[in-house]
Design an enzyme around this catalytic site. Structure first.
Site, mmCIF file in Angstrom:
data_model
loop_
_atom_site.group_PDB
_atom_site.id
_atom_site.type_symbol
_atom_site.label_atom_id
_atom_site.label_comp_id
_atom_site.label_asym_id
_atom_site.label_seq_id
_atom_site.Cartn_x
_atom_site.Cartn_y
_atom_site.Cartn_z
ATOM 1 N N GLY A 241 17.239 14.839 24.732
ATOM 2 C CA GLY A 241 18.208 15.109 23.670
ATOM 3 C C GLY A 241 17.749 14.487 22.371
ATOM 4 N N SER A 242 18.717 14.103 21.537
ATOM 5 C CA SER A 242 18.378 13.614 20.203
ATOM 6 C C SER A 242 17.784 12.209 20.250
ATOM 7 C CB SER A 242 19.632 13.612 19.321
ATOM 8 O OG SER A 242 20.584 12.723 19.851
ATOM 9 N N THR A 243 16.961 11.909 19.272
ATOM 10 C CA THR A 243 16.362 10.584 19.160
ATOM 11 C C THR A 243 17.454 9.529 18.971
ATOM 12 O OG1 THR A 243 14.292 11.464 18.330
ATOM 13 C CG2 THR A 243 14.781 9.189 17.749
ATOM 14 N N GLU A 244 18.495 9.894 18.237
ATOM 15 C CA GLU A 244 19.600 8.968 17.973
ATOM 16 C C GLU A 244 20.254 8.509 19.290
ATOM 17 O OE1 GLU A 244 22.700 11.082 16.081
ATOM 18 O OE2 GLU A 244 24.036 9.335 15.985
ATOM 19 N N GLY A 246 18.981 8.853 22.297
ATOM 20 C CA GLY A 246 17.945 8.204 23.097
ATOM 21 C C GLY A 246 17.827 6.726 22.775
ATOM 22 N N CYS A 297 12.342 21.269 21.211
ATOM 23 C CA CYS A 297 11.906 19.932 20.783
ATOM 24 C C CYS A 297 10.438 19.951 20.359
ATOM 25 C CB CYS A 297 12.144 18.917 21.885
ATOM 26 S SG CYS A 297 11.594 19.492 23.491
ATOM 27 N N GLU A 394 13.868 16.657 11.954
ATOM 28 C CA GLU A 394 13.941 17.763 12.914
ATOM 29 C C GLU A 394 15.122 18.660 12.541
ATOM 30 O OE1 GLU A 394 15.195 16.954 17.055
ATOM 31 O OE2 GLU A 394 13.465 18.129 17.658
HETATM 32 P P1 NAI Z 1 22.654 14.913 21.751
HETATM 33 O O1 NAI Z 1 21.511 13.996 21.948
HETATM 34 O O2 NAI Z 1 23.940 14.348 21.276
HETATM 35 O O3 NAI Z 1 22.963 15.678 23.134
HETATM 36 C C1 NAI Z 1 22.084 15.769 24.235
HETATM 37 C C2 NAI Z 1 22.821 15.364 25.505
HETATM 38 O O4 NAI Z 1 23.202 14.006 25.421
HETATM 39 C C3 NAI Z 1 24.109 16.142 25.753
HETATM 40 O O5 NAI Z 1 24.253 16.363 27.127
HETATM 41 C C4 NAI Z 1 25.166 15.175 25.255
HETATM 42 O O6 NAI Z 1 26.437 15.382 25.829
HETATM 43 C C5 NAI Z 1 24.584 13.848 25.672
HETATM 44 N N1 NAI Z 1 25.077 12.694 24.940
HETATM 45 C C6 NAI Z 1 25.569 12.637 23.675
HETATM 46 N N2 NAI Z 1 25.901 11.370 23.366
HETATM 47 C C7 NAI Z 1 25.598 10.609 24.436
HETATM 48 C C8 NAI Z 1 25.706 9.215 24.720
HETATM 49 N N3 NAI Z 1 26.159 8.340 23.827
HETATM 50 N N4 NAI Z 1 25.276 8.750 25.926
HETATM 51 C C9 NAI Z 1 24.784 9.619 26.845
HETATM 52 N N5 NAI Z 1 24.677 10.937 26.633
HETATM 53 C C10 NAI Z 1 25.074 11.439 25.439
HETATM 54 O O7 NAI Z 1 22.178 16.078 20.796
HETATM 55 P P2 NAI Z 1 23.091 17.031 19.868
HETATM 56 O O8 NAI Z 1 24.105 16.197 19.164
HETATM 57 O O9 NAI Z 1 23.564 18.144 20.718
HETATM 58 O O10 NAI Z 1 22.033 17.588 18.827
HETATM 59 C C11 NAI Z 1 21.694 16.835 17.674
HETATM 60 C C12 NAI Z 1 20.237 16.977 17.349
HETATM 61 O O11 NAI Z 1 19.456 16.414 18.383
HETATM 62 C C13 NAI Z 1 19.734 18.408 17.255
HETATM 63 O O12 NAI Z 1 19.975 18.950 16.000
HETATM 64 C C14 NAI Z 1 18.270 18.232 17.536
HETATM 65 O O13 NAI Z 1 17.614 17.827 16.354
HETATM 66 C C15 NAI Z 1 18.229 17.097 18.528
HETATM 67 N N6 NAI Z 1 18.119 17.581 19.914
HETATM 68 C C16 NAI Z 1 16.910 17.499 20.529
HETATM 69 C C17 NAI Z 1 16.751 18.006 21.793
HETATM 70 C C18 NAI Z 1 15.449 17.958 22.480
HETATM 71 O O14 NAI Z 1 15.182 18.801 23.335
HETATM 72 N N7 NAI Z 1 14.609 16.985 22.226
HETATM 73 C C19 NAI Z 1 17.851 18.649 22.512
HETATM 74 C C20 NAI Z 1 19.110 18.614 21.814
HETATM 75 C C21 NAI Z 1 19.200 18.113 20.555
HETATM 76 MG MG MG Z 2 25.099 14.421 19.544
#
Ligand code: NAI
Ligand code: MG
Length: 485
Positions: A241-244, A246, A297, A394
């Site tokens: 998911g997002s770097t933030e 992560g 990604c 990104e």
């Molecule tokens: P996100 O990182 O919030 O979501 C990814 C997963 O993490 C989802 O299942 C979400 O429910 C979960 N999540 C969210 N907050 C969490 C927490 N505090 N603890 C544990 N799990 C949590 O990503 P989001 O908000 O959907 O997208 C934001 C940006 O992140 C995108 O615009 C993109 O730049 C990037 N992104 C990168 C991805 C990749 O494949 N590397 C995939 C998704 C987003």
């Molecule tokens: Mg998010």
């Protein structure tokens, strides 16, 4: 008699929609825990991003629900699963792989419906690769002692897995297949916008007669993910998911001695030298950034083009862009589908506005976007400076930033000038230059004269803020094992 011919470019494709009839959705879904469906107290409605149509009501799992899922996974791990002969474990994985193949059309339609990606992609990329991951890791299940000789590999226990919305079923496969092959049990949380293929996957688990509790699926947003991360009885977290988020997970787990792998964002350079075959490079550039609406990604979101060929390459690229068909994800002719969510669309719009404000030049081919749902036209920015936000951040959308270079050294320096390091592409006729670049690019995957190619045997993962740990290949088993020797 002469008929007036339509002007070139006005050629219209007739609609060729894939039927939705193969998918039968329930009105609502529970949480899949210990082989049973639990009713969550809190729910929300998941929609189709292409037209905002409500599809089903799904659970927002609470910390108690997560606790029940982890308990079920622990029970299954201590019970029959970790004691099962590895060759028997492999049979379950083979069964899952074959069932995914058998039900591929159903899964592909549902993936496009819930996530907005073109059916062409879910049918030809997501589903075949998801099945291939299960087949591949099924093959390793009874060969771990050969894969890691003299190291006495053992499963780590209960794996908590959190996945994003860009490749919902494929990321599920990347997570679940190696975990089960290594003898672990799993609690997986799909992304909040795309839970439906993971929920349909529970029916595949039922068909495969996987013992209850080996795989548990809890839906919900980041709160559910956070509850899984902080649960004491989870041995290993795998996150994409997002770097933030992560970074937040890494902080939460610091010092706790749990396993962690992070697959985060990227800002890949796709580097085209003046000796590259330009038409092929254009296809690779298009595949690099417009595949899956750029929700990738490892997308080739920065095009680095050698100055001497900038003009012809950009001309060809713009011409190619005007032939991309944007629209109904279920139409078999669609190249670019819907943006996954309102929030993601807003992020793309904000960054594109910043690009224009900072002085880059925008190009979008003329295209009619549907009125309902979340849409963004394929976009190219030229005159981009390295300091621009669109060159640094990104975007995760169908937006390409073009920069130029003169020498290989300059290309390398610009390519590596990013906080990320997930992937890169090199286009040149010279083999020696490909190797020279690949050795110096700080990126987990380097494609040569192609882009966005995936294979379960090939490890995938990042440098720097793109995360750590590898998925795929033999490397992908290691995080799910501990070694006595
Ligand atoms: P996100 O990182 O919030 O979501 C990814 C997963 O993490 C989802 O299942 C979400 O429910 C979960 N999540 C969210 N907050 C969490 C927490 N505090 N603890 C544990 N799990 C949590 O990503 P989001 O908000 O959907 O997208 C934001 C940006 O992140 C995108 O615009 C993109 O730049 C990037 N992104 C990168 C991805 C990749 O494949 N590397 C995939 C998704 C987003
Ligand atoms: Mg998010």
């Amino acid at each position: 008699m002469t008929e007036e011919l339509a002007p070139l470019g006005a050629f219209e494709y007739a609609a060729a929609p894939e039927s939705r009839a193969i998918v039968s959705l329930e009105d609502g879904y529970g949480l899949y825990v210990g082989g049973k469906w639990l009713s969550p107290a809190e729910t929300y409605t998941t929609i189709s991003p292409a037209d905002e149509e409500p599809l089903a009501v799904v659970g927002q799992a609470s910390a108690e629900d997560v606790d029940a899922a982890v308990g079920a996974a622990r029970g299954a791990f201590e019970g029959e699963w970790s004691a099962l002969r590895p060759a028997e474990r492999a049979k379950y994985l083979f069964r899952i792989a074959r069932l995914l193949q058998e039900r591929a059309r159903e899964f592909a339609v549902l993936e496009s419906l819930n996530g907005g990606k073109p059916i062409k992609e879910s049918r030809d990329v997501d589903l075949p690769l998801a099945a291939a991951h299960f087949f591949y890791y099924a093959g390793w299940a009874d060969k771990l002692d050969y894969a890691f000789p003299n190291r006495a590999p053992k499963p780590v226990g209960v794996a908590g897995q959190i996945i994003p919305w860009n490749f919902p079923l494929l990321m599920l496969a990347w997570k679940i297949a190696p975990a089960l092959a290594a003898g672990n049990t799993v609690v997986l949380k799909p992304a909040e916008t795309t839970p439906l293929t993971a929920l349909l996957f529970c029916d595949v688990l039922r068909q495969a007669e996987l013992p209850p509790g080996v795989v548990n699926i809890v839906t919900g947003d980041g709160r559910t993910g956070a509850a899984l991360v902080s649960h004491e009885d989870v041995d290993k977290i795998a996150f994409t998911g997002s770097t933030e988020v992560g970074k937040a997970i890494q902080r939460e787990l610091a010092g706790k001695g749990k396993g962690l792998t992070l697959e985060l964002g990227g800002k890949a350079a796709n580097i085209v030298f003046d000796d590259a075959p330009l038409d092929q490079a254009v296809e690779g550039i298009v595949n690099g950034i417009y595949f899956n609406q750029g929700h990738v990604c490892c997308a080739g979101s920065r095009l680095l083009v050698q100055e001497s060929i900038q003009q012809p390459l950009i001309e060809k690229l713009k011409r190619r862009l005007s032939t991309l068909r944007v629209g109904d994800p279920l139409d078999k002719n669609t190249d670019v589908g819907a943006i996954n969510s309102a929030a993601q669309l807003q992020k793309i719009e904000e960054l594109v506005a910043a690009g224009e404000q900072e002085g880059a030049e925008i190009y979008q081919p003329p295209c009619r976007l549907p009125e309902r749902g979340y849409w963004f036209a394929p976009t190219v920015f030229t005159e981009v400076a390295q300091s621009h936000r669109i060159a640094q951040e990104e975007i995760f959308g169908p937006v390409l930033s073009v920069l130029t270079f003169r020498t290989p050294e300059e290309a390398l320096e610009k390519a590596n000038n990013t906080a990320y390091g997930l992937s890169a592409g090199v286009w040149t006729e010279k083999g020696s230059r490909i190797l020279w670049m690949a050795q110096r690019l700080r990126a987990g995957v380097v494609w040569a004269n192609t882009f966005n190619r995936f294979d379960p045997t090939s490890p995938f993962g990042g440098y720097k803020e793109s995360g750590f740990g590898r998925e795929g290949g033999l490397h992908g088993l290691e995080p799910y094992l501990h070694f006595d020797a």
